[in-house]
Scaffold this motif. Structure first.
Motif, PDB file in Angstrom:
ATOM      1  N   GLY A 190       7.879   8.659 -22.685  1.00  0.00           N
ATOM      2  CA  GLY A 190       7.422   7.705 -23.689  1.00  0.00           C
ATOM      3  C   GLY A 190       7.960   6.304 -23.445  1.00  0.00           C
ATOM      4  N   GLU A 191       9.191   6.209 -23.002  1.00  0.00           N
ATOM      5  CA  GLU A 191       9.784   4.897 -22.736  1.00  0.00           C
ATOM      6  C   GLU A 191       9.103   4.211 -21.559  1.00  0.00           C
ATOM      7  OE1 GLU A 191      14.341   5.751 -24.333  1.00  0.00           O
ATOM      8  OE2 GLU A 191      13.752   6.321 -22.290  1.00  0.00           O
ATOM      9  N   VAL A 192       8.728   4.991 -20.544  1.00  0.00           N
ATOM     10  CA  VAL A 192       8.029   4.411 -19.386  1.00  0.00           C
ATOM     11  C   VAL A 192       6.640   3.922 -19.791  1.00  0.00           C
ATOM     12  CG1 VAL A 192       7.106   4.862 -17.087  1.00  0.00           C
ATOM     13  CG2 VAL A 192       9.311   5.822 -17.739  1.00  0.00           C
ATOM     14  N   ILE A 193       5.893   4.757 -20.480  1.00  0.00           N
ATOM     15  CA  ILE A 193       4.545   4.364 -20.912  1.00  0.00           C
ATOM     16  C   ILE A 193       4.611   3.138 -21.809  1.00  0.00           C
ATOM     17  CG2 ILE A 193       2.499   5.091 -22.187  1.00  0.00           C
ATOM     18  CD1 ILE A 193       2.819   6.473 -19.501  1.00  0.00           C
ATOM     19  N   GLY A 194       5.574   3.110 -22.720  1.00  0.00           N
ATOM     20  CA  GLY A 194       5.732   1.950 -23.589  1.00  0.00           C
ATOM     21  C   GLY A 194       6.027   0.689 -22.805  1.00  0.00           C
ATOM     22  N   GLN A 195       6.841   0.807 -21.754  1.00  0.00           N
ATOM     23  CA  GLN A 195       7.153  -0.368 -20.937  1.00  0.00           C
ATOM     24  C   GLN A 195       5.928  -0.869 -20.196  1.00  0.00           C
ATOM     25  OE1 GLN A 195      10.885  -0.520 -18.870  1.00  0.00           O
ATOM     26  NE2 GLN A 195       9.975  -1.347 -17.011  1.00  0.00           N
ATOM     27  N   ILE A 196       5.129   0.046 -19.677  1.00  0.00           N
ATOM     28  CA  ILE A 196       3.908  -0.366 -18.960  1.00  0.00           C
ATOM     29  C   ILE A 196       3.011  -1.201 -19.870  1.00  0.00           C
ATOM     30  CG2 ILE A 196       1.752   0.485 -17.946  1.00  0.00           C
ATOM     31  CD1 ILE A 196       3.375   2.897 -16.889  1.00  0.00           C
ATOM     32  N   PHE A 197       2.765  -0.713 -21.077  1.00  0.00           N
ATOM     33  CA  PHE A 197       1.864  -1.433 -21.989  1.00  0.00           C
ATOM     34  C   PHE A 197       2.502  -2.718 -22.515  1.00  0.00           C
ATOM     35  CE2 PHE A 197      -0.334   2.679 -22.163  1.00  0.00           C
ATOM     36  CZ  PHE A 197      -1.644   2.249 -22.000  1.00  0.00           C
ATOM     37  N   ALA A 198       3.802  -2.706 -22.746  1.00  0.00           N
ATOM     38  CA  ALA A 198       4.465  -3.918 -23.229  1.00  0.00           C
ATOM     39  C   ALA A 198       4.369  -5.037 -22.195  1.00  0.00           C
ATOM     40  CB  ALA A 198       5.920  -3.623 -23.558  1.00  0.00           C
ATOM     41  N   LEU A 199       4.603  -4.698 -20.932  1.00  0.00           N
ATOM     42  CA  LEU A 199       4.523  -5.715 -19.878  1.00  0.00           C
ATOM     43  C   LEU A 199       3.092  -6.189 -19.676  1.00  0.00           C
ATOM     44  CD1 LEU A 199       7.025  -4.146 -17.314  1.00  0.00           C
ATOM     45  CD2 LEU A 199       7.381  -6.220 -18.664  1.00  0.00           C
ATOM     46  N   LEU A 200       2.142  -5.260 -19.709  1.00  0.00           N
ATOM     47  CA  LEU A 200       0.734  -5.642 -19.523  1.00  0.00           C
ATOM     48  C   LEU A 200       0.266  -6.581 -20.633  1.00  0.00           C
ATOM     49  CD1 LEU A 200      -2.079  -5.439 -18.257  1.00  0.00           C
ATOM     50  CD2 LEU A 200      -2.414  -3.330 -19.575  1.00  0.00           C
ATOM     51  N   PHE A 201       0.455  -6.182 -21.882  1.00  0.00           N
ATOM     52  CA  PHE A 201      -0.038  -7.010 -22.982  1.00  0.00           C
ATOM     53  C   PHE A 201       0.797  -8.275 -23.159  1.00  0.00           C
ATOM     54  CE2 PHE A 201      -1.848  -2.838 -24.307  1.00  0.00           C
ATOM     55  CZ  PHE A 201      -3.179  -3.208 -24.163  1.00  0.00           C
ATOM     56  N   GLY A 202       2.082  -8.193 -22.823  1.00  0.00           N
ATOM     57  CA  GLY A 202       2.881  -9.409 -22.823  1.00  0.00           C
ATOM     58  C   GLY A 202       2.370 -10.405 -21.797  1.00  0.00           C
ATOM     59  N   GLY A 203       2.001  -9.910 -20.600  1.00  0.00           N
ATOM     60  CA  GLY A 203       1.451 -10.781 -19.571  1.00  0.00           C
ATOM     61  C   GLY A 203       0.123 -11.392 -19.963  1.00  0.00           C
ATOM     62  N   LEU A 204      -0.767 -10.572 -20.505  1.00  0.00           N
ATOM     63  CA  LEU A 204      -2.077 -11.094 -20.912  1.00  0.00           C
ATOM     64  C   LEU A 204      -1.939 -12.099 -22.054  1.00  0.00           C
ATOM     65  CD1 LEU A 204      -4.248  -7.839 -20.773  1.00  0.00           C
ATOM     66  CD2 LEU A 204      -4.055  -9.649 -19.055  1.00  0.00           C
ATOM     67  N   GLY A 205      -0.998 -11.841 -22.965  1.00  0.00           N
ATOM     68  CA  GLY A 205      -0.768 -12.795 -24.051  1.00  0.00           C
ATOM     69  C   GLY A 205      -0.246 -14.123 -23.541  1.00  0.00           C
ATOM     70  N   LEU A 206       0.705 -14.074 -22.601  1.00  0.00           N
ATOM     71  CA  LEU A 206       1.228 -15.317 -22.028  1.00  0.00           C
ATOM     72  C   LEU A 206       0.139 -16.049 -21.261  1.00  0.00           C
ATOM     73  CD1 LEU A 206       3.476 -17.292 -21.357  1.00  0.00           C
ATOM     74  CD2 LEU A 206       4.173 -15.773 -19.480  1.00  0.00           C
ATOM     75  N   ALA A 207      -0.704 -15.315 -20.539  1.00  0.00           N
ATOM     76  CA  ALA A 207      -1.797 -15.950 -19.802  1.00  0.00           C
ATOM     77  C   ALA A 207      -2.729 -16.707 -20.745  1.00  0.00           C
ATOM     78  CB  ALA A 207      -2.577 -14.897 -19.014  1.00  0.00           C
ATOM     79  N   ALA A 208      -3.040 -16.097 -21.889  1.00  0.00           N
ATOM     80  CA  ALA A 208      -3.900 -16.775 -22.867  1.00  0.00           C
ATOM     81  C   ALA A 208      -3.235 -18.048 -23.394  1.00  0.00           C
ATOM     82  CB  ALA A 208      -4.221 -15.824 -24.012  1.00  0.00           C
ATOM     83  N   LEU A 209      -1.933 -18.000 -23.634  1.00  0.00           N
ATOM     84  CA  LEU A 209      -1.209 -19.191 -24.100  1.00  0.00           C
ATOM     85  C   LEU A 209      -1.187 -20.281 -23.033  1.00  0.00           C
ATOM     86  CD1 LEU A 209       1.826 -17.528 -25.930  1.00  0.00           C
ATOM     87  CD2 LEU A 209      -0.138 -18.677 -26.981  1.00  0.00           C
ATOM     88  N   LEU A 210      -1.048 -19.900 -21.760  1.00  0.00           N
ATOM     89  CA  LEU A 210      -1.066 -20.892 -20.686  1.00  0.00           C
ATOM     90  C   LEU A 210      -2.433 -21.564 -20.587  1.00  0.00           C
ATOM     91  CD1 LEU A 210       0.972 -19.002 -17.922  1.00  0.00           C
ATOM     92  CD2 LEU A 210       1.728 -20.971 -19.282  1.00  0.00           C
ATOM     93  N   ASP A 211      -3.497 -20.809 -20.830  1.00  0.00           N
ATOM     94  CA  ASP A 211      -4.833 -21.412 -20.861  1.00  0.00           C
ATOM     95  C   ASP A 211      -4.934 -22.465 -21.962  1.00  0.00           C
ATOM     96  OD1 ASP A 211      -6.289 -20.392 -18.742  1.00  0.00           O
ATOM     97  OD2 ASP A 211      -6.970 -18.625 -19.839  1.00  0.00           O
ATOM     98  N   VAL A 212      -4.399 -22.142 -23.124  1.00  0.00           N
ATOM     99  CA  VAL A 212      -4.423 -23.098 -24.239  1.00  0.00           C
ATOM    100  C   VAL A 212      -3.618 -24.342 -23.870  1.00  0.00           C
ATOM    101  CG1 VAL A 212      -3.722 -23.488 -26.625  1.00  0.00           C
ATOM    102  CG2 VAL A 212      -4.774 -21.312 -25.972  1.00  0.00           C
ATOM    103  N   TRP A 213      -2.469 -24.150 -23.283  1.00  0.00           N
ATOM    104  CA  TRP A 213      -1.603 -25.270 -22.884  1.00  0.00           C
ATOM    105  C   TRP A 213      -2.308 -26.167 -21.872  1.00  0.00           C
ATOM    106  CZ3 TRP A 213       4.123 -24.386 -20.906  1.00  0.00           C
ATOM    107  CH2 TRP A 213       4.780 -25.618 -20.890  1.00  0.00           C
ATOM    108  N   ALA A 214      -3.012 -25.557 -20.923  1.00  0.00           N
ATOM    109  CA  ALA A 214      -3.701 -26.340 -19.897  1.00  0.00           C
ATOM    110  C   ALA A 214      -5.018 -26.926 -20.383  1.00  0.00           C
ATOM    111  CB  ALA A 214      -3.953 -25.467 -18.673  1.00  0.00           C
ATOM    112  N   GLY A 215      -5.481 -26.522 -21.574  1.00  0.00           N
ATOM    113  CA  GLY A 215      -6.739 -27.040 -22.099  1.00  0.00           C
ATOM    114  C   GLY A 215      -7.964 -26.440 -21.448  1.00  0.00           C
ATOM    115  N   HIS A 216      -7.866 -25.187 -20.978  1.00  0.00           N
ATOM    116  CA  HIS A 216      -8.987 -24.561 -20.286  1.00  0.00           C
ATOM    117  C   HIS A 216     -10.066 -24.103 -21.256  1.00  0.00           C
ATOM    118  CE1 HIS A 216      -6.113 -23.425 -16.747  1.00  0.00           C
ATOM    119  NE2 HIS A 216      -6.612 -24.640 -16.621  1.00  0.00           N
ATOM    120  N   ASP A 217     -11.295 -24.281 -20.850  1.00  0.00           N
ATOM    121  CA  ASP A 217     -12.438 -23.688 -21.533  1.00  0.00           C
ATOM    122  C   ASP A 217     -12.802 -22.435 -20.749  1.00  0.00           C
ATOM    123  OD1 ASP A 217     -14.904 -22.926 -22.550  1.00  0.00           O
ATOM    124  OD2 ASP A 217     -15.602 -24.988 -22.836  1.00  0.00           O
ATOM    125  N   VAL A 218     -12.360 -21.298 -21.233  1.00  0.00           N
ATOM    126  CA  VAL A 218     -12.499 -20.054 -20.476  1.00  0.00           C
ATOM    127  C   VAL A 218     -13.960 -19.722 -20.217  1.00  0.00           C
ATOM    128  CG1 VAL A 218     -12.016 -17.581 -20.480  1.00  0.00           C
ATOM    129  CG2 VAL A 218     -10.307 -19.194 -21.359  1.00  0.00           C
TER     130      VAL A 218
END
Length: 420
Positions: A190-218
């Motif tokens: 359970g701890e491994v599976i939780g880490q996989i999803f936490a890192l994945l969704f954390g990465g996708l969330g940060l990517a979305a924030l970087l798009d906002v910071w850069a002013g991208h029109d996705v």
């Protein structure tokens, strides 16, 4: 003058890092192909593969011998923490250390470098007080942007990839590397599976924030969307590690996917972050010619991936896996490896010369010479025995060549055209 100063400072940073920068790729030995069943220890809630205990004990002794003979106790603990071989076997560790081991921090380094190369390729990175007109605030902002890209590419998405890779290889790691966190039972399912999803969704969330910071029109420009690039890279990582696709079990596609993940994807992320929104190639945005150039450069990464397959050739052959050393033999694969690495860089040097950058083309050729020397001394002599020495000797020159290519691209509007 502006371009000259930017080049000088990028090369100064590169020079300070090159001695420590070695491309480290995921360990690919004994891939998951369905070894004997998974036996659960009910008292611990942890899984241990059945039928491998004698082999595990033998390999633990061997790993301890490697530790004592080659890296020492302190070195083995460090190697364990950053996810390398010849690690020490310990049972009492805080959970945060175990989680860090799963992400293999040593493998983040080329991704961080790739982000820096992409930022350089945009031609828009500002050094405080060194880039004409750049203030301390400008420099701090751009530094924060590139660090954000590095956190995305390294700890989050590479961490996700490496944790997932260990999860799908858990049964075979119990045979080949029993000291690793999952087969040793130091972390639960359970701890491994939780880490996989936490890192994945954390990465996708940060990517979305970087798009906002850069002013991208996705929607208008998905190629320059960091979120879209992160989704694509995460999908490739899944296909690489997980059945039924498991590209890592296939020679050509798996090796190229690995090379592209370490060369092309982080470059795209860095350049997309710093390209001027809506200005196209002339504004340093990521363009399809740059995608083609960096994808071609990833053929050198394919060669690097072959290097990491030499030590596992016997295990791969026994399991029926299609690594290139298995398909072509060690002698054939070592020449393929050298050929991909050298021919790719020669082709890139020719491209750089064709777009009017003869100085950078000469730099690329100069950086190729020590790599060829290292191939003669180590890779072509005995790739199984000298694989680590070869990579430590040759790879810093290869990654400096990637930066030189990025700086050449930055002088031509993001390489907005192809010379043919």
């Amino acid at each position: 003058m502006c371009a000259a100063r930017g080049m000088a400072w990028w090369l100064a940073v590169a020079g300070s890092c090159a001695s420590a920068l070695v491309v480290v790729t995921p360990e690919r030995s004994w891939r998951h192909q369905g070894v004997a069943g998974w036996r659960h220890d009910r008292a611990e809630g942890r899984g241990v593969p059945s039928g491998v205990h004698r082999e595990r004990r033998r390999l633990v002794v061997l790993s301890k011998g490697v530790e004592e003979d080659t890296v020492g106790a302190g070195g083995a603990k460090i190697r364990q923490l950053i996810g390398l071989r010849a690690a020490s076997e310990t049972t009492e560790e805080p959970l945060w250390k175990i989680r860090l081991q799963l992400t293999k921090p040593a493998t983040w380094v080329p991704l961080l470098w790739g982000c820096a190369c992409g930022a350089a390729a945009s031609g828009n990175y500002r050094w405080a007080f060194l880039t004409p007109g750049a203030t301390l605030a400008d420099g701090a902002e751009d530094l924060a942007k590139v660090v954000g890209c590095m956190i995305l590419a390294g700890p989050l998405l590479t961490g996700y990839t490496q944790t997932m890779n260990d999860w799908y290889d858990r049964e075979l790691d119990a045979i080949n590397e029993p000291y690793r966190p999952i087969p040793s039972g130091r972390i639960s399912e359970g701890e491994v599976i939780g880490q996989i999803f936490a890192l994945l969704f954390g990465g996708l969330g940060l990517a979305a924030l970087l798009d906002v910071w850069a002013g991208h029109d996705v929607a208008a420009n998905p190629l320059n969307s960091i979120f879209c690039l992160a989704v694509f890279g995460s999908a490739v990582s899944y296909l690489y590690s997980a059945p039924p696709f498991k590209l890592k079990a296939e020679g050509w596609r798996g090796s190229f996917a690995l090379g592209a993940s370490y060369i092309a994807l982080p470059w795209w992320c860095g350049q997309a972050m710093f390209g001027t929104v809506g200005a196209g190639a002339e504004g340093g945005e990521l363009t399809w010619p740059v995608v083609a150039l960096t994808s071609a450069y990833s053929l050198a990464g394919l060669g690097i991936a072959i290097v990491n397959d030499f030590k596992s050739v016997e295990g791969d052959r026994a399991l029926g896996l299609k690594s290139l050393p298995v398909e072509f033999g060690i002698d054939g694969a070592k020449w393929l490896c050298a050929g991909f690495i050298d021919c790719t860089q020669l082709a890139v040097a020719a491209y750089v010369y064709a777009i009017g950058e003869p100085t950078y083309a000469a730099v690329l050729l100069g950086l190729l010479l020590p790599q060829v020397a290292a191939q003669a001394a180590y890779l072509l002599k005995d790739p199984v025995q000298y694989d680590v020495k070869y990579q430590a000797t040759a790879q810093p020159f290869l990654v400096l060549g990637i930066l030189a290519t990025a700086l050449a691209v930055s002088h031509h509007g993001g390489a907005s055209y192809l010379p043919f």
